[in-house]
Design an enzyme around this catalytic site. Structure first.
Site, PDB file in Angstrom:
ATOM      1  N   ASP A  31      26.699 -49.584 -33.908  1.00  0.00           N
ATOM      2  CA  ASP A  31      25.697 -49.456 -32.709  1.00  0.00           C
ATOM      3  C   ASP A  31      26.431 -49.997 -31.415  1.00  0.00           C
ATOM      4  OD1 ASP A  31      22.150 -50.068 -33.180  1.00  0.00           O
ATOM      5  OD2 ASP A  31      23.105 -50.335 -31.291  1.00  0.00           O
ATOM      6  N   PHE A  80      20.758 -43.033 -37.097  1.00  0.00           N
ATOM      7  CA  PHE A  80      19.626 -43.377 -36.126  1.00  0.00           C
ATOM      8  C   PHE A  80      20.144 -43.235 -34.684  1.00  0.00           C
ATOM      9  CE2 PHE A  80      18.883 -45.773 -40.050  1.00  0.00           C
ATOM     10  CZ  PHE A  80      17.403 -45.724 -40.283  1.00  0.00           C
ATOM     11  N   SER A 124      11.758 -36.986 -36.416  1.00  0.00           N
ATOM     12  CA  SER A 124      10.544 -37.490 -35.778  1.00  0.00           C
ATOM     13  C   SER A 124       9.544 -36.328 -35.923  1.00  0.00           C
ATOM     14  CB  SER A 124      10.508 -37.968 -34.554  1.00  0.00           C
ATOM     15  OG  SER A 124       9.185 -37.925 -33.897  1.00  0.00           O
ATOM     16  N   TYR A 148      13.025 -35.454 -25.517  1.00  0.00           N
ATOM     17  CA  TYR A 148      13.149 -36.077 -26.398  1.00  0.00           C
ATOM     18  C   TYR A 148      12.927 -35.153 -27.862  1.00  0.00           C
ATOM     19  CZ  TYR A 148      12.023 -39.151 -30.300  1.00  0.00           C
ATOM     20  OH  TYR A 148      11.942 -40.085 -31.517  1.00  0.00           O
ATOM     21  N   LYS A 152      15.639 -33.615 -30.899  1.00  0.00           N
ATOM     22  CA  LYS A 152      15.430 -33.867 -32.594  1.00  0.00           C
ATOM     23  C   LYS A 152      15.430 -32.442 -32.885  1.00  0.00           C
ATOM     24  CE  LYS A 152      15.236 -38.267 -32.539  1.00  0.00           C
ATOM     25  NZ  LYS A 152      16.294 -39.296 -33.160  1.00  0.00           N
ATOM     26  N   TYR A 176       9.855 -38.964 -39.115  1.00  0.00           N
ATOM     27  CA  TYR A 176       8.946 -40.196 -39.095  1.00  0.00           C
ATOM     28  C   TYR A 176       7.246 -39.724 -38.411  1.00  0.00           C
ATOM     29  CZ  TYR A 176      13.396 -42.364 -39.380  1.00  0.00           C
ATOM     30  OH  TYR A 176      14.713 -42.815 -39.394  1.00  0.00           O
ATOM     31  N   LEU A 199       1.523 -48.309 -28.998  1.00  0.00           N
ATOM     32  CA  LEU A 199       0.424 -48.768 -29.122  1.00  0.00           C
ATOM     33  C   LEU A 199       0.705 -50.239 -29.977  1.00  0.00           C
ATOM     34  CD1 LEU A 199      -2.635 -49.024 -29.437  1.00  0.00           C
ATOM     35  CD2 LEU A 199      -2.699 -47.642 -31.461  1.00  0.00           C
TER      36      LEU A 199
HETATM   37  N1  UFG Z   1      -1.950 -45.711 -27.329  1.00  0.00           N
HETATM   38  C1  UFG Z   1      -3.035 -46.306 -26.580  1.00  0.00           C
HETATM   39  N2  UFG Z   1      -2.658 -47.654 -25.718  1.00  0.00           N
HETATM   40  C2  UFG Z   1      -1.218 -47.961 -25.544  1.00  0.00           C
HETATM   41  C3  UFG Z   1      -0.217 -47.213 -26.285  1.00  0.00           C
HETATM   42  C4  UFG Z   1      -0.693 -46.190 -26.952  1.00  0.00           C
HETATM   43  O1  UFG Z   1      -4.308 -46.216 -26.485  1.00  0.00           O
HETATM   44  O2  UFG Z   1      -0.769 -48.816 -24.939  1.00  0.00           O
HETATM   45  C5  UFG Z   1      -2.374 -44.800 -28.138  1.00  0.00           C
HETATM   46  C6  UFG Z   1      -1.797 -43.310 -27.772  1.00  0.00           C
HETATM   47  O3  UFG Z   1      -2.803 -42.705 -26.947  1.00  0.00           O
HETATM   48  C7  UFG Z   1      -2.131 -42.652 -29.243  1.00  0.00           C
HETATM   49  C8  UFG Z   1      -1.864 -43.712 -30.162  1.00  0.00           C
HETATM   50  O4  UFG Z   1      -1.965 -45.062 -29.549  1.00  0.00           O
HETATM   51  O5  UFG Z   1      -3.129 -42.111 -29.580  1.00  0.00           O
HETATM   52  C9  UFG Z   1      -0.399 -43.877 -30.625  1.00  0.00           C
HETATM   53  O6  UFG Z   1       0.489 -44.125 -29.540  1.00  0.00           O
HETATM   54  P1  UFG Z   1       1.968 -44.408 -29.533  1.00  0.00           P
HETATM   55  O7  UFG Z   1       2.780 -44.430 -28.123  1.00  0.00           O
HETATM   56  O8  UFG Z   1       2.321 -45.588 -30.503  1.00  0.00           O
HETATM   57  O9  UFG Z   1       2.518 -43.277 -30.540  1.00  0.00           O
HETATM   58  P2  UFG Z   1       2.887 -41.685 -30.365  1.00  0.00           P
HETATM   59  O10 UFG Z   1       2.055 -41.113 -31.499  1.00  0.00           O
HETATM   60  O11 UFG Z   1       2.218 -41.262 -28.920  1.00  0.00           O
HETATM   61  O12 UFG Z   1       4.337 -41.609 -30.481  1.00  0.00           O
HETATM   62  C10 UFG Z   1       5.174 -41.735 -31.679  1.00  0.00           C
HETATM   63  C11 UFG Z   1       6.614 -42.212 -31.190  1.00  0.00           C
HETATM   64  C12 UFG Z   1       7.201 -40.892 -30.667  1.00  0.00           C
HETATM   65  C13 UFG Z   1       6.964 -39.853 -31.373  1.00  0.00           C
HETATM   66  C14 UFG Z   1       5.680 -39.187 -31.773  1.00  0.00           C
HETATM   67  C15 UFG Z   1       5.557 -37.966 -32.464  1.00  0.00           C
HETATM   68  O13 UFG Z   1       6.523 -43.103 -30.340  1.00  0.00           O
HETATM   69  O14 UFG Z   1       8.618 -41.075 -30.273  1.00  0.00           O
HETATM   70  O15 UFG Z   1       5.178 -40.581 -32.063  1.00  0.00           O
HETATM   71  O16 UFG Z   1       5.560 -38.243 -33.887  1.00  0.00           O
HETATM   72  F1  UFG Z   1       7.734 -38.681 -30.653  1.00  0.00           F
END
Ligand code: UFG
Length: 336
Positions: A31, A80, A124, A148, A152, A176, A199
């Protein structure tokens, strides 16, 4: 024989190092610590009572990777090491292609040269782009909605091509869904730099009082409660999936992509409610506009993981929330 884990100082990487050590494998971590922590590596070792050497190097440094493969008698790799912030990939794509794809090329070349033919790749669900149907099975068409995701898809293609050319090579791309939670000891967890993009880490920082309220990005999605639905999977389940995938590479040459998710969708507000139930801690939230690039709902088809790897997510939302909260409380400033 030893497993090399590139990016083993990061969130999923450190949990995977711990899971592999716990199954009795020898592990060496490579890493550059640009987004990982040496403390996480030391803790993964301490948790298992096993050595976990850290080679501090950039995965694009082919000579350093080759040295690590040789010096540690490596026979398999879990890869990773990559950058993963979607917005940053849009703003500065070249760096993403360089680290994510250039790094994978350097690693694969070093593996071929050293006669290492087993590789598990950290992919992903983002490779599916906008879902044409749900659940997302591995045969769903691939499409990149940001650089991104494109890196992948490109790395998966690289591995497909390498497996076609070298019949001894075995590669599993693990796609994932949304990894959250933390090691149940509270010693390993997610330590995002700056304001969390995702989130769950954001929710944790609200719960611990570091941020005022959670912004819920869209309350008018075509879902039951209007908020976005995702497939949250416990990071320890995910880590164990890598151990299963490594076993698969020992027995089966060729390329295969496998989803790691639970097969269940949870909305933003359902996750908030689960967190409050599991921890007794309130999470203030406010509605906010939809985030660009988001989709309404996304969850995994999990049959292939069960069939090929004998893996199935075992930990529920309560465990994800309780374990994540234990980590956050014990490490309010992350690894420091
Ligand atoms: N969300 C909020 N508030 C926040 C952050 C997120 O409401 O502050 C919502 C988003 O709109 C979404 C859900 O929470 O509906 C999940 O959002 P995340 O950002 O946690 O995760 P994502 O599904 O958008 O993204 C994740 C990974 C990415 C990957 C993607 C697709 O972070 O790297 O899944 O698998 F590309």
């Amino acid at each position: 024989m030893t497993t090399l884990v590139t990016g083993g100082a990061g969130f999923v990487g450190s949990h995977t190092c711990a899971a592999l050590l716990a199954t009795g494998r020898d592990v060496v971590c490579l890493d550059d610590l640009s987004n990982g922590s040496a403390v996480a590596v030391a803790r993964a070792a301490a948790l298992t009572g096993r050595p976990l050497p850290l080679v501090r190097a950039d995965v694009r440094d082919r000579a350093a990777v080759a040295r690590a493969l040789r010096d540690h008698d490596v026979d398999a790799v879990v890869h990773f090491a990559a950058r993963k912030a979607v917005a940053e990939s849009v703003a500065a794509p070249a760096g993403y292609w360089s680290t994510n794809v250039g790094g994978s090329i350097a690693l694969v070349e070093a593996c071929l040269e050293a006669g290492v033919h087993r590789l598990v790749f950290s992919s992903s669900a983002t490779v599916y782009g906008r879902p044409a149907h749900l659940p997302l099975d591995e045969d769903h068409p691939l499409s990149a909605v940001n650089p991104y995701g494109a890196t992948k898809i490109a790395t998966e293609q690289l591995l497909r091509d390498v497996c076609a050319a070298e019949p001894r090579f075995s590669a599993v791309a693990l796609r994932y869904f949304n990894p959250i939670g933390a090691h149940p000891s509270g010693r390993l967890g997610e330590d995002p730099a700056g304001v969390p993009d995702n989130l769950f880490p954001y929710l944790l920082q609200v719960a611990v009082g570091r941020r005022e309220a959670l912004s819920v990005f869209g309350t008018d999605w075509p879902t039951d409660d209007g908020t976005g639905v995702r497939d949250y999977v416990h990071v320890v389940d995910l880590a164990e999936g890598h151990a299963r995938a490594l076993d698969h590479t020992a027995a089966t040459p060729g390329f295969v992509a496998v989803n790691l998710g639970t097969g269940r969708g949870t909305s933003v507000l359902q996750l908030v409610a689960a967190f409050e139930r599991a921890t007794g801690v309130g999470v203030p939230w406010r509605p906010a506009p939809r985030r660009e690039g988001d989709v309404a709902a996304c969850w995994a088809a999990v049959a292939r993981a069960e069939r090929l790897l004998g893996w199935r997510a075992a930990r529920d939302l309560d465990a994800m929330c309780a374990d994540g909260w234990r980590w956050q409380q014990a490490n309010p400033a992350g690894y420091g």
